[in-house]
Design a protein around this motif. Structure first.
Motif, mmCIF file in Angstrom:
data_model
loop_
_atom_site.group_PDB
_atom_site.id
_atom_site.type_symbol
_atom_site.label_atom_id
_atom_site.label_comp_id
_atom_site.label_asym_id
_atom_site.label_seq_id
_atom_site.Cartn_x
_atom_site.Cartn_y
_atom_site.Cartn_z
ATOM 1 N N SER A 147 -48.368 -0.625 -34.788
ATOM 2 C CA SER A 147 -47.726 -0.441 -36.101
ATOM 3 C C SER A 147 -48.200 -1.520 -37.085
ATOM 4 O O SER A 147 -48.293 -1.280 -38.280
ATOM 5 C CB SER A 147 -46.211 -0.470 -35.951
ATOM 6 O OG SER A 147 -45.785 -1.753 -35.573
ATOM 7 N N HIS A 165 -49.652 11.714 -46.651
ATOM 8 C CA HIS A 165 -48.435 12.480 -46.919
ATOM 9 C C HIS A 165 -48.713 13.860 -47.492
ATOM 10 O O HIS A 165 -47.954 14.790 -47.230
ATOM 11 C CB HIS A 165 -47.464 11.671 -47.788
ATOM 12 C CG HIS A 165 -46.782 10.619 -46.968
ATOM 13 N ND1 HIS A 165 -45.766 10.926 -46.090
ATOM 14 C CD2 HIS A 165 -47.009 9.294 -46.834
ATOM 15 C CE1 HIS A 165 -45.393 9.822 -45.463
ATOM 16 N NE2 HIS A 165 -46.130 8.813 -45.888
ATOM 17 N N ARG A 178 -37.984 21.997 -40.056
ATOM 18 C CA ARG A 178 -38.329 20.578 -40.104
ATOM 19 C C ARG A 178 -37.289 19.819 -39.307
ATOM 20 O O ARG A 178 -36.092 19.921 -39.585
ATOM 21 C CB ARG A 178 -38.350 20.096 -41.563
ATOM 22 C CG ARG A 178 -39.661 20.380 -42.250
ATOM 23 C CD ARG A 178 -39.734 19.689 -43.576
ATOM 24 N NE ARG A 178 -39.841 18.246 -43.434
ATOM 25 C CZ ARG A 178 -39.877 17.409 -44.458
ATOM 26 N NH1 ARG A 178 -39.811 17.878 -45.683
ATOM 27 N NH2 ARG A 178 -39.978 16.111 -44.265
ATOM 28 N N GLY A 200 -39.565 5.132 -40.674
ATOM 29 C CA GLY A 200 -40.633 6.101 -40.971
ATOM 30 C C GLY A 200 -40.042 7.277 -41.722
ATOM 31 O O GLY A 200 -40.125 8.431 -41.291
ATOM 32 N N ASP A 218 -40.653 2.658 -44.629
ATOM 33 C CA ASP A 218 -41.942 3.335 -44.420
ATOM 34 C C ASP A 218 -43.064 2.399 -44.837
ATOM 35 O O ASP A 218 -42.839 1.356 -45.465
ATOM 36 C CB ASP A 218 -42.014 4.660 -45.197
ATOM 37 C CG ASP A 218 -42.958 5.651 -44.516
ATOM 38 O OD1 ASP A 218 -44.177 5.390 -44.481
ATOM 39 O OD2 ASP A 218 -42.485 6.665 -43.990
ATOM 40 N N ASP A 230 -43.356 -2.659 -42.029
ATOM 41 C CA ASP A 230 -43.689 -2.140 -40.704
ATOM 42 C C ASP A 230 -42.375 -1.914 -39.969
ATOM 43 O O ASP A 230 -41.517 -2.810 -39.940
ATOM 44 C CB ASP A 230 -44.556 -3.197 -39.995
ATOM 45 C CG ASP A 230 -44.827 -2.860 -38.539
ATOM 46 O OD1 ASP A 230 -44.484 -1.743 -38.113
ATOM 47 O OD2 ASP A 230 -45.388 -3.737 -37.851
ATOM 48 N N MET A 231 -42.231 -0.760 -39.377
ATOM 49 C CA MET A 231 -40.951 -0.447 -38.718
ATOM 50 C C MET A 231 -40.655 -1.362 -37.522
ATOM 51 O O MET A 231 -39.537 -1.392 -37.031
ATOM 52 C CB MET A 231 -40.911 1.005 -38.288
ATOM 53 C CG MET A 231 -41.954 1.397 -37.281
ATOM 54 S SD MET A 231 -41.643 3.015 -36.582
ATOM 55 C CE MET A 231 -42.127 4.098 -37.884
ATOM 56 N N CYS A 247 -37.692 10.086 -36.843
ATOM 57 C CA CYS A 247 -38.020 11.505 -36.899
ATOM 58 C C CYS A 247 -39.543 11.647 -37.042
ATOM 59 O O CYS A 247 -40.098 11.339 -38.111
ATOM 60 C CB CYS A 247 -37.289 12.160 -38.068
ATOM 61 S SG CYS A 247 -37.543 13.935 -38.081
HETATM 62 N N1 SAH Z 1 -39.420 11.066 -40.934
HETATM 63 C C1 SAH Z 1 -40.120 11.827 -41.939
HETATM 64 C C2 SAH Z 1 -41.599 11.513 -41.989
HETATM 65 C C3 SAH Z 1 -42.328 11.707 -40.684
HETATM 66 S S1 SAH Z 1 -44.082 11.344 -40.819
HETATM 67 C C4 SAH Z 1 -39.913 13.303 -41.723
HETATM 68 O O1 SAH Z 1 -39.568 13.714 -40.624
HETATM 69 O O2 SAH Z 1 -40.117 14.047 -42.679
HETATM 70 C C5 SAH Z 1 -44.113 9.757 -40.056
HETATM 71 C C6 SAH Z 1 -43.793 8.682 -41.025
HETATM 72 O O3 SAH Z 1 -43.782 7.449 -40.342
HETATM 73 C C7 SAH Z 1 -44.824 8.561 -42.128
HETATM 74 O O4 SAH Z 1 -44.165 8.563 -43.366
HETATM 75 C C8 SAH Z 1 -45.500 7.225 -41.837
HETATM 76 O O5 SAH Z 1 -45.943 6.570 -43.016
HETATM 77 C C9 SAH Z 1 -44.382 6.479 -41.158
HETATM 78 N N2 SAH Z 1 -44.860 5.362 -40.345
HETATM 79 C C10 SAH Z 1 -45.826 5.385 -39.407
HETATM 80 N N3 SAH Z 1 -45.999 4.163 -38.879
HETATM 81 C C11 SAH Z 1 -45.120 3.351 -39.498
HETATM 82 C C12 SAH Z 1 -44.842 1.959 -39.403
HETATM 83 N N4 SAH Z 1 -45.493 1.164 -38.556
HETATM 84 N N5 SAH Z 1 -43.878 1.450 -40.189
HETATM 85 C C13 SAH Z 1 -43.214 2.235 -41.074
HETATM 86 N N6 SAH Z 1 -43.436 3.553 -41.206
HETATM 87 C C14 SAH Z 1 -44.389 4.116 -40.439
#
Ligand code: SAH
Length: 341
Positions: A147, A165, A178, A200, A218, A230-231, A247
């Motif tokens: 990450s 996106h 979804r 995320g 995100d 970063d998550m 999700c």
């Molecule tokens: N949860 C949303 C988006 C899913 S797509 C939905 O279900 O509609 C996955 C998301 O995780 C993306 O927006 C991507 O940017 C985010 N993501 C991926 N790695 C990440 C990280 N290390 N830290 C924060 N966000 C992250």
């Protein structure tokens, strides 16, 4: 080294029947004034031909030149007629973008906007294909790197988030549902006072659908509600949220760190909600076992869907492994990669 297999990316659901109810575009069976007898080629309408094969009267077998004058045209069998239609379609589509390459491949073609219903220009088609390739590349990086590296990539290339996106939205539009909407539905049945952290969050669908306070995290801000980070390191106090949501967001290779962060910010007895692509789970039991060792006990799961699984877990005190340095066995998920077309 963990063996990584490519997970099946969810496609749109299959059509209800392999045989179209109405003739497809370009299918002569649907044309007024088409050759005599062609209407009989539909299901149940074929006559019996040589060797008992179902045939389409009025169509000739290939390689029958020369015989035309002496003998009546031999009709094509149904299979031959279909093959001929398929080949004609292939020829017609040869120079179109990936529209005919199946669901995943359609990404490029679909991102082309044809103003006023006109066919997209070559330039639009090329840009669209480039976008699709960039999406696949970024998606692959997110699933195969930590990450931290993903965060660096998005910091260094702000356009990457927009490309990712756009591609994600095109894919999500084809899914039967979804998963984020399913999770939102689940949370609407629980008190609105619960504080939620959406790891995320993407376009903040969850925050928009709930009356709760939702912290949105995100790598890029698609919405003003997003905190860019970063998550694996979110700016929240320990034990400050009631529900942590991932999700389709368990993307980095450092899943242990990411889940430990969720464990840190959840209050005792708090809820972890996970929705993921079904085909990412090589060994579901081992995955849930690893979560248990990280201090998350399974409350319920829904693995009945063909595309996505959802899990509800509860934070327990038993988070011994959460302090360890070892990656718990079984935690790995397959990366969810898109085919190159
Ligand atoms: N949860 C949303 C988006 C899913 S797509 C939905 O279900 O509609 C996955 C998301 O995780 C993306 O927006 C991507 O940017 C985010 N993501 C991926 N790695 C990440 C990280 N290390 N830290 C924060 N966000 C992250």
């Amino acid at each position: 080294m963990r063996a990584r297999r490519r997970a099946r990316v969810p496609d749109a659901p299959p059509p209800p029947s392999a045989l179209p109810a109405v003739p497809p575009e370009g299918d002569p069976r649907g044309r007024a004034g088409s050759r005599a007898g062609s209407a009989l080629c539909g299901p149940g309408g074929a006559a019996s031909g040589p060797a008992g094969k179902r045939v389409c009267p009025g169509r000739r077998l290939p390689g029958m030149a020369g015989g035309a004058a002496e003998e009546p045209r031999r009709p094509l069998t149904r299979q031959q007629w279909r093959n001929r239609q398929k080949n004609r379609r292939r020829q017609r589509n040869k120079f179109k973008p990936a529209a005919s390459c199946g669901d995943r491949g359609r990404l490029a073609a679909e991102s082309v906007e044809a103003p006023g219903g006109r066919a997209p220009s070559l330039r639009q088609r090329l840009e669209s294909r480039l976008d699709a390739a960039r999406f696949r590349y970024i998606n692959q990086l997110l699933y195969t790197r930590s990450s931290r590296e993903a965060a660096r990539l998005f910091r260094e290339d702000p356009e990457a988030a927009a490309v990712y996106h756009r591609g994600f939205a095109l894919q999500a539009a084809r899914w039967p549902e979804r998963p984020v909407e399913r999770l939102a539905q689940h949370l609407r049945r629980r008190p609105a006072s619960l504080v939620v952290a959406d790891f995320g969050c993407g376009d903040c669908t969850l925050a928009r659908s709930l009356p709760n306070r939702v912290h949105c995290f995100d790598l890029a801000a698609l919405d003003p509600r997003v905190t860019v980070c970063d998550m694996a390191q979110v700016p929240l106090e320990d034990a400050s949220v009631d529900v942590a949501v991932f999700c389709l967001a368990l993307m980095g290779t450092n899943l242990r760190e990411i889940l430990q962060e969720a464990h840190r910010v959840l209050r005792a007895g708090g809820t972890l909600l996970v929705a993921e692509v079904a085909s990412r789970f090589a060994d579901l039991r081992a995955f849930l076992g690893a979560l248990a060792r990280l201090g998350f006990r399974l409350v319920s799961k829904d693995v009945s869907g063909s595309h996505f699984y959802t899990f509800e877990l509860r934070k327990t005190d038993r988070a011994e492994a959460a302090k360890g340095a070892e990656e718990p066995r079984g935690l790995a998920l397959r990366p969810c990669l898109y085919k190159r077309r």
